[in-house]
Design a protein around this motif. Structure first.
Motif, PDB file in Angstrom:
ATOM      1  N   TYR A 156       9.381   0.297 -13.419  1.00 26.95           N
ATOM      2  CA  TYR A 156       8.766  -0.922 -12.915  1.00 26.95           C
ATOM      3  C   TYR A 156       7.803  -0.559 -11.787  1.00 26.95           C
ATOM      4  CZ  TYR A 156      12.118  -0.644  -9.048  1.00 26.95           C
ATOM      5  OH  TYR A 156      12.842  -0.229  -7.962  1.00 26.95           O
ATOM      6  N   SER A 157       6.808  -1.419 -11.603  1.00 26.65           N
ATOM      7  CA  SER A 157       5.810  -1.153 -10.587  1.00 26.65           C
ATOM      8  C   SER A 157       6.389  -1.342  -9.196  1.00 26.65           C
ATOM      9  CB  SER A 157       4.615  -2.095 -10.767  1.00 26.65           C
ATOM     10  OG  SER A 157       3.743  -2.004  -9.665  1.00 26.65           O
ATOM     11  N   THR A 158       5.948  -0.501  -8.266  1.00 27.41           N
ATOM     12  CA  THR A 158       6.380  -0.619  -6.873  1.00 27.41           C
ATOM     13  C   THR A 158       5.407  -1.462  -6.063  1.00 27.41           C
ATOM     14  OG1 THR A 158       5.266   1.477  -6.363  1.00 27.41           O
ATOM     15  CG2 THR A 158       7.604   1.575  -6.912  1.00 27.41           C
ATOM     16  N   GLY A 159       4.772  -2.437  -6.734  1.00 25.10           N
ATOM     17  CA  GLY A 159       3.833  -3.302  -6.032  1.00 25.10           C
ATOM     18  C   GLY A 159       2.641  -2.516  -5.532  1.00 25.10           C
ATOM     19  N   ASN A 160       2.226  -2.793  -4.302  1.00 28.11           N
ATOM     20  CA  ASN A 160       1.068  -2.084  -3.751  1.00 28.11           C
ATOM     21  C   ASN A 160       1.478  -1.005  -2.760  1.00 28.11           C
ATOM     22  OD1 ASN A 160      -1.747  -1.912  -4.016  1.00 28.11           O
ATOM     23  ND2 ASN A 160      -2.052  -2.869  -2.021  1.00 28.11           N
ATOM     24  N   PHE A 161       2.781  -0.612  -2.779  1.00 28.70           N
ATOM     25  CA  PHE A 161       3.229   0.449  -1.887  1.00 28.70           C
ATOM     26  C   PHE A 161       2.458   1.741  -2.133  1.00 28.70           C
ATOM     27  CE2 PHE A 161       7.394  -1.714  -0.893  1.00 28.70           C
ATOM     28  CZ  PHE A 161       7.196  -1.707   0.472  1.00 28.70           C
ATOM     29  N   SER A 162       2.200   2.039  -3.388  1.00 28.11           N
ATOM     30  CA  SER A 162       1.455   3.251  -3.724  1.00 28.11           C
ATOM     31  C   SER A 162       0.119   2.897  -4.348  1.00 28.11           C
ATOM     32  CB  SER A 162       2.272   4.128  -4.683  1.00 28.11           C
ATOM     33  OG  SER A 162       2.606   3.410  -5.846  1.00 28.11           O
ATOM     34  N   GLY A 163      -0.379   1.708  -4.028  1.00 21.70           N
ATOM     35  CA  GLY A 163      -1.566   1.203  -4.674  1.00 21.70           C
ATOM     36  C   GLY A 163      -2.841   1.417  -3.893  1.00 21.70           C
ATOM     37  N   VAL A 164      -3.600   0.335  -3.681  1.00 25.29           N
ATOM     38  CA  VAL A 164      -4.974   0.423  -3.221  1.00 25.29           C
ATOM     39  C   VAL A 164      -5.121  -0.163  -1.829  1.00 25.29           C
ATOM     40  CG1 VAL A 164      -7.370  -0.149  -3.783  1.00 25.29           C
ATOM     41  CG2 VAL A 164      -5.701   0.184  -5.616  1.00 25.29           C
ATOM     42  N   SER A 165      -5.903   0.505  -1.005  1.00 24.82           N
ATOM     43  CA  SER A 165      -6.227  -0.001   0.323  1.00 24.82           C
ATOM     44  C   SER A 165      -7.110  -1.235   0.215  1.00 24.82           C
ATOM     45  CB  SER A 165      -6.943   1.090   1.126  1.00 24.82           C
ATOM     46  OG  SER A 165      -7.647   0.534   2.220  1.00 24.82           O
TER      47      SER A 165
ATOM     48  N   THR B   2       1.399   2.684 -12.183  1.00 24.71           N
ATOM     49  CA  THR B   2       2.056   2.834 -10.879  1.00 24.71           C
ATOM     50  C   THR B   2       3.560   2.619 -10.949  1.00 24.71           C
ATOM     51  OG1 THR B   2       1.737   0.503 -10.272  1.00 24.71           O
ATOM     52  CG2 THR B   2      -0.032   2.038  -9.720  1.00 24.71           C
ATOM     53  N   ALA B   3       4.129   2.597 -12.162  1.00 20.60           N
ATOM     54  CA  ALA B   3       5.561   2.361 -12.312  1.00 20.60           C
ATOM     55  C   ALA B   3       6.369   3.454 -11.638  1.00 20.60           C
ATOM     56  CB  ALA B   3       5.933   2.295 -13.791  1.00 20.60           C
ATOM     57  N   ALA B   4       7.479   3.029 -11.010  1.00 16.85           N
ATOM     58  CA  ALA B   4       8.438   4.010 -10.512  1.00 16.85           C
ATOM     59  C   ALA B   4       8.909   4.822 -11.716  1.00 16.85           C
ATOM     60  CB  ALA B   4       9.614   3.315  -9.830  1.00 16.85           C
ATOM     61  N   GLN B   5       8.892   6.118 -11.602  1.00 12.84           N
ATOM     62  CA  GLN B   5       8.988   7.005 -12.760  1.00 12.84           C
ATOM     63  C   GLN B   5      10.213   6.746 -13.613  1.00 12.84           C
ATOM     64  OE1 GLN B   5       8.193   7.910  -9.618  1.00 12.84           O
ATOM     65  NE2 GLN B   5       6.046   7.924 -10.215  1.00 12.84           N
ATOM     66  N   ALA B   6      11.370   6.690 -13.002  1.00 12.87           N
ATOM     67  CA  ALA B   6      12.577   6.591 -13.785  1.00 12.87           C
ATOM     68  C   ALA B   6      12.990   5.148 -14.048  1.00 12.87           C
ATOM     69  CB  ALA B   6      13.719   7.317 -13.079  1.00 12.87           C
ATOM     70  N   LEU B   7      12.634   4.234 -13.137  1.00 11.80           N
ATOM     71  CA  LEU B   7      13.073   2.858 -13.279  1.00 11.80           C
ATOM     72  C   LEU B   7      12.086   2.020 -14.089  1.00 11.80           C
ATOM     73  CD1 LEU B   7      14.402   2.275  -9.661  1.00 11.80           C
ATOM     74  CD2 LEU B   7      15.567   3.224 -11.642  1.00 11.80           C
TER      75      LEU B   7
ATOM     76  N   SER C 294      -6.041  12.112  -5.937  1.00 12.69           N
ATOM     77  CA  SER C 294      -4.651  12.230  -5.493  1.00 12.69           C
ATOM     78  C   SER C 294      -4.304  11.007  -4.652  1.00 12.69           C
ATOM     79  CB  SER C 294      -4.433  13.488  -4.655  1.00 12.69           C
ATOM     80  OG  SER C 294      -4.377  14.636  -5.469  1.00 12.69           O
ATOM     81  N   ARG C 295      -3.115  10.452  -4.904  1.00 14.32           N
ATOM     82  CA  ARG C 295      -2.621   9.310  -4.140  1.00 14.32           C
ATOM     83  C   ARG C 295      -1.219   9.637  -3.663  1.00 14.32           C
ATOM     84  NH1 ARG C 295      -6.303   5.443  -5.593  1.00 14.32           N
ATOM     85  NH2 ARG C 295      -5.291   3.983  -4.173  1.00 14.32           N
ATOM     86  N   LEU C 296      -0.958   9.455  -2.380  1.00 20.14           N
ATOM     87  CA  LEU C 296       0.332   9.763  -1.787  1.00 20.14           C
ATOM     88  C   LEU C 296       0.827   8.537  -1.031  1.00 20.14           C
ATOM     89  CD1 LEU C 296      -0.597  13.253  -0.273  1.00 20.14           C
ATOM     90  CD2 LEU C 296       0.307  12.797  -2.552  1.00 20.14           C
ATOM     91  N   SER C 297       2.128   8.295  -1.078  1.00 19.12           N
ATOM     92  CA  SER C 297       2.700   7.130  -0.410  1.00 19.12           C
ATOM     93  C   SER C 297       4.073   7.479   0.141  1.00 19.12           C
ATOM     94  CB  SER C 297       2.807   5.954  -1.386  1.00 19.12           C
ATOM     95  OG  SER C 297       3.534   4.885  -0.818  1.00 19.12           O
TER      96      SER C 297
ATOM     97  N   GLY D 275      12.367   6.786   3.633  1.00 17.06           N
ATOM     98  CA  GLY D 275      11.610   7.995   3.337  1.00 17.06           C
ATOM     99  C   GLY D 275      11.297   8.160   1.875  1.00 17.06           C
ATOM    100  N   TYR D 276      11.035   7.049   1.172  1.00 18.75           N
ATOM    101  CA  TYR D 276      10.761   7.092  -0.271  1.00 18.75           C
ATOM    102  C   TYR D 276       9.321   7.545  -0.486  1.00 18.75           C
ATOM    103  CZ  TYR D 276      11.409   5.711  -5.145  1.00 18.75           C
ATOM    104  OH  TYR D 276      11.550   5.718  -6.505  1.00 18.75           O
ATOM    105  N   TYR D 277       9.146   8.556  -1.326  1.00 18.00           N
ATOM    106  CA  TYR D 277       7.842   9.189  -1.526  1.00 18.00           C
ATOM    107  C   TYR D 277       7.384   9.049  -2.968  1.00 18.00           C
ATOM    108  CZ  TYR D 277       4.585  13.002  -2.614  1.00 18.00           C
ATOM    109  OH  TYR D 277       3.519  13.735  -3.087  1.00 18.00           O
ATOM    110  N   ILE D 278       6.100   8.758  -3.159  1.00 15.95           N
ATOM    111  CA  ILE D 278       5.478   8.763  -4.487  1.00 15.95           C
ATOM    112  C   ILE D 278       4.149   9.506  -4.386  1.00 15.95           C
ATOM    113  CG2 ILE D 278       4.388   7.380  -6.290  1.00 15.95           C
ATOM    114  CD1 ILE D 278       6.380   5.224  -5.844  1.00 15.95           C
ATOM    115  N   GLY D 279       3.891  10.393  -5.337  1.00 18.79           N
ATOM    116  CA  GLY D 279       2.622  11.101  -5.399  1.00 18.79           C
ATOM    117  C   GLY D 279       2.054  11.030  -6.811  1.00 18.79           C
ATOM    118  N   GLN D 280       0.734  10.809  -6.916  1.00 21.98           N
ATOM    119  CA  GLN D 280       0.063  10.793  -8.212  1.00 21.98           C
ATOM    120  C   GLN D 280      -1.213  11.618  -8.126  1.00 21.98           C
ATOM    121  OE1 GLN D 280      -0.120   6.352  -9.105  1.00 21.98           O
ATOM    122  NE2 GLN D 280       0.914   7.088 -10.936  1.00 21.98           N
ATOM    123  N   HIS D 281      -1.479  12.384  -9.185  1.00 22.88           N
ATOM    124  CA  HIS D 281      -2.639  13.271  -9.212  1.00 22.88           C
ATOM    125  C   HIS D 281      -3.286  13.159 -10.590  1.00 22.88           C
ATOM    126  CE1 HIS D 281      -0.611  14.917  -5.672  1.00 22.88           C
ATOM    127  NE2 HIS D 281       0.479  14.976  -6.429  1.00 22.88           N
ATOM    128  N   LYS D 282      -4.583  12.867 -10.606  1.00 22.12           N
ATOM    129  CA  LYS D 282      -5.260  12.573 -11.869  1.00 22.12           C
ATOM    130  C   LYS D 282      -6.535  13.404 -12.006  1.00 22.12           C
ATOM    131  CE  LYS D 282      -8.062   9.101 -12.290  1.00 22.12           C
ATOM    132  NZ  LYS D 282      -8.752   7.805 -12.457  1.00 22.12           N
TER     133      LYS D 282
END
Length: 950
Positions: free
Chosen positions: A188-197, A181-186, A380-383, A399-406
């Protein structure tokens, strides 16, 4: 005749099959005799689940008696039931597992009980999540032994173990169902912002310490794996409604809202799907730290805002650059610095402290053979979020957006997966740059002249002189301020504004195969590999990619051998991994561990291990290139340095024909930051913080990965005090040696001339007797630089940089922990743990390096609860104490006081509507606290939640 025989054969086979498929029915209950939903019942290859009433039916594997069925659930002891009659209904009571008896996967990439794990591991399962006293399961991770939560904001929590991290925790890996879940370029993890309900979390497993042998780069401090619920096992519609308010002295009382929905459906034995949606909105913890941080010591000074010319507030921005008033009057003491009046955080976010986060995830599951032997998943996970973040600066992320597709294919002995991650920074902007550009609307030298005239010629007070110099300052909430603010925050940093542009992505592939079944279970032998391709894009706002794109590839491969010997009392684990990244040499990460089980039931286990970890510097650390108000920040990898040049740099040189000095120009190249520069502090030194000589050449190389080597021992035990009381005990101790710590060093490059790095040669007598206008600068008989360089430093024809490089100092860390869990009076859960951790280092960087340990030495945590105190009523209380510690980051340094945090909750179950109502509060009776200077002070939070069908 033949047709009649065929018909008879078919009917006979059908009859036999029908007779063989004998069904039995039963019910599953928990310890409080409530229906147990989604328990797993297995008979041979046949599998069934209990429904919402706890009922089940299953086809037995044969028609002969007796037979055995197994009833199990995550976090509960498996029960083997012997079937002696086809007509008798089966009733099963599942009891919670002892903590050490629970099964984990992360430690060895194979299922094993915690007590058998070769390394330290912490786990939070479904029952722990249900009992959690914090606002969310993610907040509750702070109650685990050796785990630290860095609460950067209401929604952003950074989990870490073993120290050495700030909010941008690049040394700890967080994964959701195998996706980083790391922020792509930085990085580091963005915590649970793009994580699990909250409704979809199945379990959390945390490996403290070096874990690169199995998980590769950046698993330096540890790794956390969040596992979600499979819709084949968890069906139905679940909802959560939570609301309450936060209370803070600065921000006041503010409401928050948190809702979530999960829908899981099993269409048949081959196909299932799930969707999740969650949303929260709240007032962020206000950051209003107005202490003064001095530019030289970077220490926090208590005092009145702007009461000194050299005021640089923690949460004020635009007051970072300065001018030395000695330039206006040589009678003023050197080092009398003047800074402009900064803007507060509230002014630069226009009092909009709203934090919000919307998350959506959807997944399709397909089992071609209608069992777990082969499963195909598409997820797919969108945040989307708005929040405040603290890194090198404070950032307003809008308006920071993260998308993951596996896509993943997995079976009993293997998995292969690939996923794609993308993000968009939206309308995010840097508060420090915003304040600086706003203040640059007035000429800095004119500001200094006005202040000097009022203060020293007119005899006015500091406040009066500052007020006069500020007469043309843009005033917040005016139309002129708003117009300029909008222009700055919509203009890219690389074009002179403060807007961050980042539309980055990466592609990841990895797989694993276990040969255990092919070897008839003789040993557990695994192989695996991974590949990742980064495509960061920032238009020069975060990386040096304005003119040339950045692209980085990484790959790795590993193998692990695990074998049990001596009646399965001794377990050997050996792993090794090789990783390679484009900008760095390859790295080997070995791990070796021994477990030995004592006791008749093998419930007392000793363990010892040697582990290694490494961290590739983040892409920003590698390709950093941006100008702050004072210096230019540069990542010291060869590819980045090669992109940097200053073609028309003025300097003074000696002209042989003219017999005098003349101005000339030359090209200053990026490589000179390492091979033709001096430490800035050795040029403009402060005796309070600088321990070296004057004019010291830069003795740093190109950036390389950090490496840690860890030795660890531990003991786990499960035993009974009496027939009713079981106790889990888990102890561990470790020692780590860290090399190549990444840090930021200030260097100064002369526009002309040459600095002699790495072992300056002794000056000859002839050189020492050269005329003054021709000499090379000599200190203690050593040539430091030639004439042109000396005059460049003397006249200010230089360039100042902050380089990201590796410290020469070596760091050591060590610690130990103790944890226990038991049930008091049969049904009161009680847990207690203590953790000690510290570090030391030998300074080889002239007093300019300080590790960002950022962790308290002593931590004590305790939990007490009862899920069914009486009539479906339960409660839980947790307490955490930690002593004071020092916070070190590029944004600010300072001491953090000790604190005690108490969380509590009361809950009531309503079985008729499958609901649980919880009322709770966090930081009860405690003082407000902050995790780091500059972050919002954390007050109290009170909530009421209603969870249905979970």
């Amino acid at each position: 005749m033949l047709k009649k025989q065929l018909v008879m054969i078919v009917f006979t086979l059908a009859a036999i099959t029908n007779y063989a498929q004998v069904k039995i029915s039963g019910s599953v209950y928990d310890e409080y005799l409530e229906p147990f939903y989604n328990a797993r019942i297995s008979s041979g290859e046949n599998i069934a689940s209990s429904d919402e009433e706890g009922n089940f039916s299953i086809v037995l594997s044969s028609s002969t008696l007796p037979q055995t069925i197994v009833v199990s659930a995550f976090g509960f002891r498996s029960e083997e039931v012997t079937i002696t009659s086809f007509d008798k209904k089966v009733n099963v009571v599942l009891k919670e597992n002892l903590l050490l008896d629970q099964v984990v996967i992360s430690a060895s990439r194979v299922p094993e009980r915690i007590i058998e794990s070769p390394v330290t591991i912490e786990r939070m399962g479904l029952s722990d999540i249900r009992k959690n006293t914090s606002n969310s399961f993610y907040d509750g991770l702070a109650n685990l032994k050796g785990v630290n939560s860095r609460e950067g904001s209401y929604g952003f929590k950074s989990i870490n173990t073993r120290g050495f991290a700030d909010f941008a925790n690049t040394r700890f890996v967080q994964m959701v169902d195998g996706m980083d879940t790391a922020a792509q370029a930085l990085s580091y993890s963005t915590g649970n912002f793009s994580g699990v309900s909250e409704l979809d979390i199945q379990s959390v497993e945390i490996l403290p310490g070096a874990s690169s042998a199995l998980y590769g780069a950046n698993a330096y401090n540890g790794i956390m794996l969040l596992n979600t619920k499979n819709p084949f096992n968890h069906t139905g519609i679940s909802t959560m409604i939570k609301s309450g308010y936060t209370s803070q002295e600065t921000g006041g009382n503010n409401p928050f809202y948190d809702v979530a929905v999960r829908m899981g459906y099993k269409f048949n034995e081959a196909f299932a799907a799930k969707v999740n949606f969650s949303y929260f909105e709240t007032e962020e913890w206000h950051a209003n730290d107005l202490r003064n941080k001095e530019i030289d010591t970077n220490e926090l000074i208590e005092g009145t805002v702007n009461s000194t010319p050299n005021y640089n507030g923690v949460n004020t921005y635009g007051d970072e650059s300065y001018i030395d008033l000695i330039l206006l009057d040589e009678n003023i003491p050197w080092g009398t610095l003047l800074r402009k009046t900064g803007y507060t955080e509230a002014e630069l976010i226009k009092n909009d402290f709203t934090s919000r986060n919307a998350r959506f995830s959807g997944a399709l599951y397909y089992r071609p053979f209608k069992n777990e032997s082969l499963e195909i998943q598409f997820t797919s996970r969108l945040s989307l979020r708005d929040n405040l973040f603290q890194g090198i600066s404070r950032l307003a992320q809008r308006g920071y957006y993260i998308g993951q597709h596996k896509l993943e294919v997995k079976g009993n002995n293997f998995y292969v997966r690939g996923y794609y991650t993308e993000n968009d920074s939206g309308n995010s902007y840097d508060l420090t740059r915003t304040g600086g550009v706003l203040n640059n609307a007035a000429n800095s030298f004119d500001y200094a002249i006005d202040f000097y005239d009022q203060r020293y010629n007119q005899g006015k007070s500091i406040e009066e002189a500052r007020a006069f110099a500020d007469r043309n300052r843009l005033v917040p909430n005016t139309s002129a301020f708003n117009t300029e603010f909008d222009r700055i925050t919509k203009t890219l940093i690389s074009d002179g504004g403060s807007k961050i542009y980042e539309k980055s992505s990466y592609t990841h592939l990895d797989g694993n195969y276990n040969f255990k079944s092919l070897l008839n279970n003789w040993a557990d032998i695994q192989i695996g590999a991974s590949y990742r391709n980064y495509n960061p894009e920032s238009k020069g706002t975060l990386f040096n990619d304005k003119e040339e794109a950045v692209n980085i590839e990484e790959y790795g491969a590993y193998t692990q051998f695990q074998k049990k010997l001596f009646e399965e009392r001794l377990k050997l684990t050996a792993s090794i991994r090789y990783d390679k990244s484009d900008n760095f040499e390859g790295n080997y990460s070995p791990r070796f561990a021994l477990n030995y089980a004592l006791g008749e039931e093998k419930n007392h286990v000793l363990r010892a291990s040697y582990q290694t970890g490494f961290r590739n510097p983040s892409i920003q650390e590698q390709y950093m290139f941006f100008s702050s108000q004072i210096k230019t920040n540069v990542g010291a990898v060869a590819d980045n340095l090669s992109r940097i040049s200053y073609p028309d740099s003025y300097y003074i040189r000696w002209d042989e024909q003219l017999g005098g000095y003349v101005f000339d120009t030359r090209e200053v190249k990026g490589e000179e930051l390492l091979n033709n520069s001096l430490l800035t502090r050795s040029v403009y030194f402060d005796t309070d913080t600088y321990t070296g000589d004057t004019y010291i050449e830069t003795q740093y190389n190109e950036l390389v990965p950090e490496v840690v080597k860890t030795f660890e021992v531990g003991y786990r035990s499960m035993f009974r005090l009496n027939n009713e009381t079981n106790i889990d005990i888990d102890m561990n101790a470790f020692y780590s040696k860290h090399d190549n710590f990444v840090f930021y060093q200030d260097v100064t490059v002369p526009n002309g001339g040459e600095v002699y790095p790495y072992g300056n040669r002794q000056a000859t007598a002839e050189e020492l007797e050269l005329p003054e206008n021709r000499f090379s600068y000599v200190e203690d008989g050593v040539i430091v630089m030639n004439t042109a360089a000396y005059y460049a430093f003397s006249t200010g024809l230089v360039r100042d940089f902050t380089i990201t490089t590796n410290a020469n100092s070596q760091v050591e860390s060590y610690g130990f922990g103790f944890g226990m869990h038991t049930k008091l009076f049969s049904n009161f859960d009680f847990g207690l743990n203590y953790n000690f951790i510290d570090f030391k280092y030998e300074d080889k960087d002239y007093g300019l390096f300080e590790p960002n340990f950022n962790t308290p030495k002593h931590t004590v945590k305790a939990q007490l609860g009862n899920e069914n105190l009486f009539n479906n009523f339960g409660f839980g209380v947790s307490a955490r104490w930690q002593d004071k510690y020092r916070w070190v980051s590029n944004f600010v340094k300072g001491d953090i006081p000790e604190r005690t945090v108490i969380d509590a909750q009361l809950n009531y179950r309503i079985p008729s509507i499958k609901s649980r109502i919880k009322v709770g509060g966090t930081n009860l009776f405690g003082k407000e606290y902050y995790v780091a200077p500059g972050s919002g002070q954390i007050g109290q939070l009170y909530y009421v939640s209603w969870i249905i069908n979970n």
